[in-house]
Scaffold this motif. Structure first.
Motif, PDB file in Angstrom:
ATOM      1  N   HIS A 234       0.860  -1.184   0.000  1.00  0.00           N
ATOM      2  CA  HIS A 234       0.000   0.000   0.000  1.00  0.00           C
ATOM      3  C   HIS A 234       0.897   1.235   0.000  1.00  0.00           C
ATOM      4  CE1 HIS A 234      -2.859  -2.994   1.433  1.00  0.00           C
ATOM      5  NE2 HIS A 234      -3.850  -2.147   1.188  1.00  0.00           N
ATOM      6  N   ILE A 235       0.659   2.136  -0.940  1.00  0.00           N
ATOM      7  CA  ILE A 235       1.377   3.414  -0.911  1.00  0.00           C
ATOM      8  C   ILE A 235       0.352   4.544  -0.971  1.00  0.00           C
ATOM      9  CG2 ILE A 235       3.496   2.499  -1.964  1.00  0.00           C
ATOM     10  CD1 ILE A 235       2.637   3.800  -4.612  1.00  0.00           C
ATOM     11  N   GLY A 236       0.739   5.707  -0.455  1.00  0.00           N
ATOM     12  CA  GLY A 236      -0.185   6.842  -0.468  1.00  0.00           C
ATOM     13  C   GLY A 236       0.533   8.134  -0.812  1.00  0.00           C
ATOM     14  N   GLU A 237      -0.084   8.911  -1.676  1.00  0.00           N
ATOM     15  CA  GLU A 237       0.456  10.236  -2.009  1.00  0.00           C
ATOM     16  C   GLU A 237      -0.462  11.297  -1.422  1.00  0.00           C
ATOM     17  OE1 GLU A 237       3.212  11.177  -3.406  1.00  0.00           O
ATOM     18  OE2 GLU A 237       3.967   9.331  -4.324  1.00  0.00           O
ATOM     19  N   ASN A 238       0.073  12.481  -1.198  1.00  0.00           N
ATOM     20  CA  ASN A 238      -0.843  13.485  -0.670  1.00  0.00           C
ATOM     21  C   ASN A 238      -1.023  14.706  -1.546  1.00  0.00           C
ATOM     22  OD1 ASN A 238       1.557  14.666   0.085  1.00  0.00           O
ATOM     23  ND2 ASN A 238       0.664  15.527   1.955  1.00  0.00           N
ATOM     24  N   ARG A 239      -0.403  14.719  -2.718  1.00  0.00           N
ATOM     25  CA  ARG A 239      -0.697  15.788  -3.675  1.00  0.00           C
ATOM     26  C   ARG A 239      -1.061  15.191  -5.030  1.00  0.00           C
ATOM     27  NH1 ARG A 239       3.900  18.464  -4.719  1.00  0.00           N
ATOM     28  NH2 ARG A 239       2.847  20.111  -5.850  1.00  0.00           N
ATOM     29  N   VAL A 240      -2.159  15.720  -5.606  1.00  0.00           N
ATOM     30  CA  VAL A 240      -2.663  15.175  -6.870  1.00  0.00           C
ATOM     31  C   VAL A 240      -1.615  15.308  -7.973  1.00  0.00           C
ATOM     32  CG1 VAL A 240      -4.356  15.522  -8.712  1.00  0.00           C
ATOM     33  CG2 VAL A 240      -5.100  15.508  -6.325  1.00  0.00           C
ATOM     34  N   GLN A 241      -0.988  16.474  -8.027  1.00  0.00           N
ATOM     35  CA  GLN A 241      -0.036  16.698  -9.115  1.00  0.00           C
ATOM     36  C   GLN A 241       1.132  15.714  -9.046  1.00  0.00           C
ATOM     37  OE1 GLN A 241       1.543  20.700  -9.450  1.00  0.00           O
ATOM     38  NE2 GLN A 241       3.011  19.983 -10.989  1.00  0.00           N
ATOM     39  N   GLU A 242       1.656  15.532  -7.847  1.00  0.00           N
ATOM     40  CA  GLU A 242       2.781  14.601  -7.690  1.00  0.00           C
ATOM     41  C   GLU A 242       2.353  13.178  -8.018  1.00  0.00           C
ATOM     42  OE1 GLU A 242       4.771  14.981  -3.916  1.00  0.00           O
ATOM     43  OE2 GLU A 242       5.970  13.165  -4.241  1.00  0.00           O
ATOM     44  N   LEU A 243       1.167  12.813  -7.555  1.00  0.00           N
ATOM     45  CA  LEU A 243       0.632  11.470  -7.833  1.00  0.00           C
ATOM     46  C   LEU A 243       0.557  11.235  -9.346  1.00  0.00           C
ATOM     47  CD1 LEU A 243      -2.392   9.834  -6.027  1.00  0.00           C
ATOM     48  CD2 LEU A 243      -2.203   9.719  -8.502  1.00  0.00           C
ATOM     49  N   CYS A 244       0.027  12.234 -10.076  1.00  0.00           N
ATOM     50  CA  CYS A 244      -0.162  12.063 -11.519  1.00  0.00           C
ATOM     51  C   CYS A 244       1.173  12.019 -12.260  1.00  0.00           C
ATOM     52  CB  CYS A 244      -1.056  13.166 -12.074  1.00  0.00           C
ATOM     53  SG  CYS A 244      -2.755  13.000 -11.491  1.00  0.00           S
ATOM     54  N   GLU A 245       2.145  12.806 -11.769  1.00  0.00           N
ATOM     55  CA  GLU A 245       3.464  12.782 -12.416  1.00  0.00           C
ATOM     56  C   GLU A 245       4.128  11.426 -12.244  1.00  0.00           C
ATOM     57  OE1 GLU A 245       4.412  17.528 -11.776  1.00  0.00           O
ATOM     58  OE2 GLU A 245       5.656  16.054 -10.710  1.00  0.00           O
ATOM     59  N   LYS A 246       3.986  10.846 -11.042  1.00  0.00           N
ATOM     60  CA  LYS A 246       4.668   9.579 -10.772  1.00  0.00           C
ATOM     61  C   LYS A 246       3.875   8.377 -11.281  1.00  0.00           C
ATOM     62  CE  LYS A 246       6.795  10.346  -6.267  1.00  0.00           C
ATOM     63  NZ  LYS A 246       6.425  10.499  -4.836  1.00  0.00           N
ATOM     64  N   TYR A 247       2.574   8.584 -11.508  1.00  0.00           N
ATOM     65  CA  TYR A 247       1.669   7.461 -11.767  1.00  0.00           C
ATOM     66  C   TYR A 247       2.151   6.474 -12.835  1.00  0.00           C
ATOM     67  CZ  TYR A 247      -2.485   4.721 -12.469  1.00  0.00           C
ATOM     68  OH  TYR A 247      -3.339   3.664 -12.582  1.00  0.00           O
ATOM     69  N   PRO A 248       2.619   6.950 -14.010  1.00  0.00           N
ATOM     70  CA  PRO A 248       3.000   5.979 -15.051  1.00  0.00           C
ATOM     71  C   PRO A 248       4.131   5.045 -14.624  1.00  0.00           C
ATOM     72  CG  PRO A 248       2.927   8.220 -15.925  1.00  0.00           C
ATOM     73  CD  PRO A 248       2.808   8.328 -14.436  1.00  0.00           C
ATOM     74  N   GLU A 249       4.896   5.442 -13.603  1.00  0.00           N
ATOM     75  CA  GLU A 249       6.080   4.660 -13.250  1.00  0.00           C
ATOM     76  C   GLU A 249       5.936   3.754 -12.023  1.00  0.00           C
ATOM     77  OE1 GLU A 249       9.854   6.978 -13.434  1.00  0.00           O
ATOM     78  OE2 GLU A 249       8.490   8.541 -14.142  1.00  0.00           O
ATOM     79  N   TYR A 250       4.878   3.960 -11.237  1.00  0.00           N
ATOM     80  CA  TYR A 250       4.693   3.072 -10.087  1.00  0.00           C
ATOM     81  C   TYR A 250       4.489   1.640 -10.570  1.00  0.00           C
ATOM     82  CZ  TYR A 250       2.900   7.188  -7.380  1.00  0.00           C
ATOM     83  OH  TYR A 250       2.697   8.380  -6.756  1.00  0.00           O
ATOM     84  N   ASP A 251       5.021   0.682  -9.824  1.00  0.00           N
ATOM     85  CA  ASP A 251       4.718  -0.715 -10.114  1.00  0.00           C
ATOM     86  C   ASP A 251       3.514  -1.125  -9.249  1.00  0.00           C
ATOM     87  OD1 ASP A 251       4.495  -3.381 -10.508  1.00  0.00           O
ATOM     88  OD2 ASP A 251       6.440  -3.904  -9.628  1.00  0.00           O
ATOM     89  N   LEU A 252       2.324  -1.002  -9.813  1.00  0.00           N
ATOM     90  CA  LEU A 252       1.114  -1.235  -9.026  1.00  0.00           C
ATOM     91  C   LEU A 252       0.508  -2.625  -9.240  1.00  0.00           C
ATOM     92  CD1 LEU A 252      -0.586   2.278  -9.343  1.00  0.00           C
ATOM     93  CD2 LEU A 252       0.774   1.379  -7.440  1.00  0.00           C
ATOM     94  N   SER A 253       1.294  -3.544  -9.817  1.00  0.00           N
ATOM     95  CA  SER A 253       0.719  -4.869 -10.080  1.00  0.00           C
ATOM     96  C   SER A 253       0.357  -5.601  -8.784  1.00  0.00           C
ATOM     97  CB  SER A 253       1.683  -5.713 -10.924  1.00  0.00           C
ATOM     98  OG  SER A 253       2.972  -5.704 -10.342  1.00  0.00           O
ATOM     99  N   ARG A 254       1.108  -5.322  -7.689  1.00  0.00           N
ATOM    100  CA  ARG A 254       0.793  -5.972  -6.408  1.00  0.00           C
ATOM    101  C   ARG A 254       0.645  -4.952  -5.293  1.00  0.00           C
ATOM    102  NH1 ARG A 254       5.187  -7.973  -4.741  1.00  0.00           N
ATOM    103  NH2 ARG A 254       6.484  -7.199  -6.404  1.00  0.00           N
ATOM    104  N   CYS A 255       0.280  -3.730  -5.649  1.00  0.00           N
ATOM    105  CA  CYS A 255       0.276  -2.658  -4.652  1.00  0.00           C
ATOM    106  C   CYS A 255      -0.895  -1.713  -4.891  1.00  0.00           C
ATOM    107  CB  CYS A 255       1.602  -1.898  -4.757  1.00  0.00           C
ATOM    108  SG  CYS A 255       1.805  -0.587  -3.541  1.00  0.00           S
ATOM    109  N   GLU A 256      -1.544  -1.307  -3.800  1.00  0.00           N
ATOM    110  CA  GLU A 256      -2.634  -0.327  -3.896  1.00  0.00           C
ATOM    111  C   GLU A 256      -2.087   1.084  -3.743  1.00  0.00           C
ATOM    112  OE1 GLU A 256      -5.995  -0.649  -1.319  1.00  0.00           O
ATOM    113  OE2 GLU A 256      -6.280  -2.783  -1.728  1.00  0.00           O
TER     114      GLU A 256
END
Ligand SMILES: *Cc1c(COP(=O)(O)O)cnc(C)c1O
Length: 244
Positions: free
Chosen positions: A64-86
């Motif tokens: 489980h990971i959590g971001e607290n700013r929308v802009q940062e979340l969207c910038e990083k989004y394409p690169e997170y490995d979310l196959s086994r992570c929320e």
């Protein structure tokens, strides 16, 4: 270049150590509070943390990971490995930014108004999905702090539960930063009481599954008070250095 990659390698090693320590302290607190370690979820708070380091954490078992700013979340989004992570949104959320995260996050932990819940429901419906949310409570009654005041909690829960495309999954709180250990314990205990009382009411479409509270300085005490989801940043990734 060399120096930068050395630094990242060091941070990866530190993360491995830190993760062990955090998991041990979590397990100890879980057992002390009469639960098994598997009942407590660790969410890594990843603001300012480079994605390569986050993904290393995921490879070590962080799920489980959590971001607290929308802009940062969207910038990083394409690169997170979310196959086994929320991925969760844990920070203050403006209604005009909701559209950027619907369908990307598994849960929004910071719902504190009818307007925000309505926006999440409407935009989720447009994408033919439902979004899990926690209701954030301003347990310290701080001015300028997000979260619903305790006396307005039940009404917000009822109104949110009636919306078609959000699912209430529990409560979240961030006690005042300057509170003493004893005061913080008092806030945690109050939150646990709300959590248990609301669960006992069995409100339609309200599932009190998660009580999200506790950060680097107090996650063990939050667990002792009844938290089952802790949000830990600097104790895992090291002190944050803000560059912008
Ligand atoms: C940053 C953050 C955390 C984690 O803070 P640490 O003190 O670094 O553990 C937890 N919750 C929220 C909402 C945050 O923004």
């Amino acid at each position: 270049m060399e120096k930068l990659s050395d630094e990242l390698e060091q941070r990866k090693k530190d993360l491995e150590e830190n993760l062990k320590t955090v998991r041990e302290k979590m397990a100890e607190a879980a057992v002390k509070s009469g639960r098994s370690p598997g009942e407590i979820t660790l969410l890594a708070a990843t603001k300012t943390v480079p994605v390569e380091l986050i993904n290393h954490g995921i490879s070590l078992g962080i799920d489980h990971i959590g971001e607290n700013r929308v802009q940062e979340l969207c910038e990083k989004y394409p690169e997170y490995d979310l196959s086994r992570c929320e991925l969760h949104m844990i920070g203050r959320l403006q209604t005009n930014k909701v559209k950027n995260i619907i369908g990307r996050v598994s849960m929004i932990q910071s719902v504190d108004s009818v307007k925000l819940a309505e926006t999440i429901s409407r935009l989720s419906a447009q994408k033919e999905l439902s979004t899990d949310v926690l209701i954030e409570v301003n347990i310290g009654r701080e001015a300028n702090k997000s979260g619903v005041l305790p006396e307005a909690l039940e009404e917000l829960l009822l109104q949110t539960a009636a919306m078609p495309s959000v699912r209430v999954r529990g409560l979240m709180a961030i006690p005042p930063a300057q509170a003493s250990e004893t005061e913080t314990m008092g806030y945690f205990s109050k939150m646990y009481k709300y959590f248990v009382d609301i669960k006992a009411k069995k409100l339609d479409n309200v599932n009190m599954i998660y009580l999200s509270m506790g950060m680097s300085s107090d996650y063990d005490r939050a667990i002792l008070a009844g938290a089952n989801l802790v949000r830990v940043g600097s104790a895992l990734f090291g002190a944050r250095t803000y560059t912008k």
